[in-house]
Design an enzyme around this catalytic site. Structure first.
Site: not given
Ligand code: M6R
Length: 590
Positions: A2, A27, A75, A101-102, A467, A471, A474, A490, A585
């Site tokens: 949000c 965001r 959101w 927000n929250g 990682e 990527k 997502e 395993h 974001k």
């Molecule tokens: O702002 P932050 O680094 O704390 O965010 C953590 C995760 O939400 C963030 O890295 C998320 O996994 C990304 N979308 C990955 O690309």
């Protein structure tokens, strides 16, 4: 997640609210709305819509400019995506209007205790705030009603409040969720994110928890939660300008990947000339263990950082998933030093760990890209990633900046000039590779034809694979698993069949032969394997081969093709690369 914007000034409310909401789009959100003063009727009007701010713009084109208003991007957390659930929300009697927000954790109890018999219009936990204000304001001043309401709210909130009975006042309050107050040419701007402020902002104040304010005819009065007035201190604003713009690039993600070599070089130059805070170095040396806490990509950077820090400091470094740590804190050593790693500095799962950390009375270091953020303000020491705003939801440049920052800290502690030079070597290899990024496209086309994929590697390569898998999943929505190659037999091998795509990462000499065996094993079962390796460990059939680098820093380089693989996979599927579905974001709710 949000986003909030507010305006109290001469006559730019509509323009700023819509521009500000557009700047908050990165965001992630699913609906949007504004409330704006109709000067003829001396009342606020609200317009809400599901979908993009672009639609809200069209639906508000009939509204005249105004001196006061507020806006919100939502959101969904409580209640589905609908116009009714979009903010602003009204009190039961229509008097107070709120954007929030929250999450209010105790909203059900508050309804039951204070709002009996009142019909609830929507499924959100925000409506209760507006209705509590209305209920209390029946018997007291608005200021007292706000104090009483804030006293009762449990959870996180950044709030803006309008009062139909006094349409020349705007109130704001904050606890845990960020809220910023800013001025320019005598006009007031409020936003939940610095990036939403206009470029001509002169000064800004990042609100602290348990504070609130009243803007009446543009005059500010600021309060502590219980009502005593306080002074907000304002600092000069630096416009991020083109850094927050996409420029000639098709997507922010591409722009941000291409920025990586420069960011590495900037960090090396900065820390070569400025060093690090010696008090931090002493604290790191004196701690009996380091406890890194992070989420998502930042957690992956922490896993790599652990290897660097353990080798440097010769003490245990533990890496925790923030959402696990907050409610199941593990045993930690007697004198720990805690490290938050967070690009945004606003991740709610990390904020939730803070009360426990406070009980330990231990030093806290925050490594972040946003030095004004909540997690920075909680810390004793802050390391600024200097990566510039990261707008794409998929984090790329923040990851490489986080690892670089930790490597530079290690280099500083051990006076290892060679390590800094190794980072510069990696930056130029990255640059060379990124110049011709289009070459990844045919590889992706041939390999990623399924709805699932795997990354495998050992040691640091395994961590890079984690990682890489995040990527890819997502932004391309291909179900991807990163696994330790030694675990293949395993369990995971059961999933290998004809044409299963497997990307193997080979950057570690001690285990490369073993990972090669694993590649043969999956190929023998029909898998399509793509190998990314370093020259001294390579085989002629490897798809991508880098010149050798310092193996401790290999994730910095190995991750780059995997970022591009994710990017091209999403591009070829025609997906919204910068704003993948359901993701935000900055994850500001737990
Ligand atoms: O702002 P932050 O680094 O704390 O965010 C953590 C995760 O939400 C963030 O890295 C998320 O996994 C990304 N979308 C990955 O690309």
């Amino acid at each position: 997640m949000c986003g909030i914007v507010g305006y109290f000034g001469s006559d730019k409310a509509r323009q700023y609210l819509l521009e500000g909401l557009e700047r908050l789009e990165y965001r992630g959100y699913d609906s949007a709305g504004i409330s704006i003063l109709d000067h003829e009727k001396n009342r606020f009007v609200s317009v809400k819509t599901v979908g993009r701010v672009e639609t809200l713009k069209k639906r508000t084109s009939h509204l005249k400019e105004a001196m006061l208003g507020m806006g919100h991007t939502r959101w969904a957390t409580h209640g589905g995506v609908s116009e009714t659930n979009a903010h602003p929300h009204y009190a039961y009697n229509g008097r107070f209007i709120v954007v929030h927000n929250g999450v209010i954790d105790n909203y059900k109890t508050l309804k039951a205790d204070h709002l009996k018999g009142i019909d609830v219009v929507n499924d959100t936990n925000t409506e209760v705030i507006a209705s509590l204000l209305a209920r209390f304001a029946e018997k007291m001043t608005v200021e007292d009603a706000i104090k009483q309401t804030l006293d009762l709210l449990e959870g996180s909130f950044a709030l803006l409040i309008l009062d139909q009975d006094h349409p020349s006042v705007l109130y704001g309050a904050k606890n845990k969720s960020p809220l910023i107050l800013a001025t320019s040419n005598g006009d007031w701007y409020i936003a939940s994110d610095l990036l939403a402020l206009p470029s001509n902002t002169e000064r800004f104040h990042v609100m602290s928890d348990h504070t609130w304010f009243k803007l009446e005819n543009k005059t500010l009065t600021s309060y502590q939660a219980h009502g005593a007035t306080i002074d907000f201190d304002f600092e000069a604003f630096k416009d991020l300008g083109p850094l927050a713009e996409r420029g000639e690039h098709a997507h922010f993600m591409l722009k941000e990947m291409l920025e990586q070599p420069q960011i590495l070089e900037t960090l090396v130059a900065h820390h070569q000339s400025h060093g690090f805070d010696e008090a931090l170095v002493t604290a790191l040396k004196e701690a009996s263990s380091l406890e890194i806490i992070a989420a998502g990509t930042s957690w992956h950077a922490g896993l790599v950082g652990k290897h660097l820090l353990e080798k440097t400091l010769m003490k245990p470094v533990n890496v925790h998933i923030a959402s696990e740590f907050a409610y199941h804190p593990p045993f930690v050593s007697e004198h720990p030093l805690f490290i938050f790693i967070s690009q945004s500095g606003e991740t709610a799962d990390l904020i939730a760990c803070h009360p426990y950390i406070k009980t330990k009375e231990a030093p806290l270091l925050t490594i972040t890209n946003v030095p004004t953020s909540s997690l920075s303000r909680m810390a004793d020491y802050v390391l600024d990633l200097k990566a510039g705003p990261e707008i794409a939801v998929a984090s790329t440049k923040a990851y490489t900046a986080q690892i670089t920052m930790i490597a530079l800290l290690c280099a500083h502690i051990t006076h290892d000039q060679a390590l800094s030079n190794d980072i510069l070597t990696i930056a130029s290899s990255m640059r060379e590779f990124l110049q011709d990024h289009i070459k990844i496209q045919p590889l992706v086309k041939e390999l990623l034809t399924n709805h699932h994929a795997f990354y495998m590697g050992r040691g640091l390569d395994y961590l890079t694979g984690l990682e890489a898998a995040l990527k890819l999943k997502e932004i391309s929505y291909i179900q991807t698993e990163g696994f330790a190659a030694g675990e293949l037999k395993h369990g995971t091998i059961a999933l290998i069949e004809e044409d299963t795509p497997i990307i193997a990462l080979i950057g570690e000499a001690s285990t490369s032969a073993l990972t090669r065996n694993n590649i043969h094993e999956v190929e023998a079962r029909g898998a399509k394997a793509l190998v990314i390796s370093f020259k001294s460990l390579s085989e002629p059939t490897d798809a991508i081969i880098f010149e050798d680098v310092n193996p401790m820093l290999s994730p910095l380089l190995l991750v780059v093709p995997t970022q591009l693989i994710a990017y091209y996979a999403a591009l070829m599927r025609g997906l919204d690369i910068d704003k993948p579905r359901n993701l935000a974001k900055s994850v500001t709710v737990e």
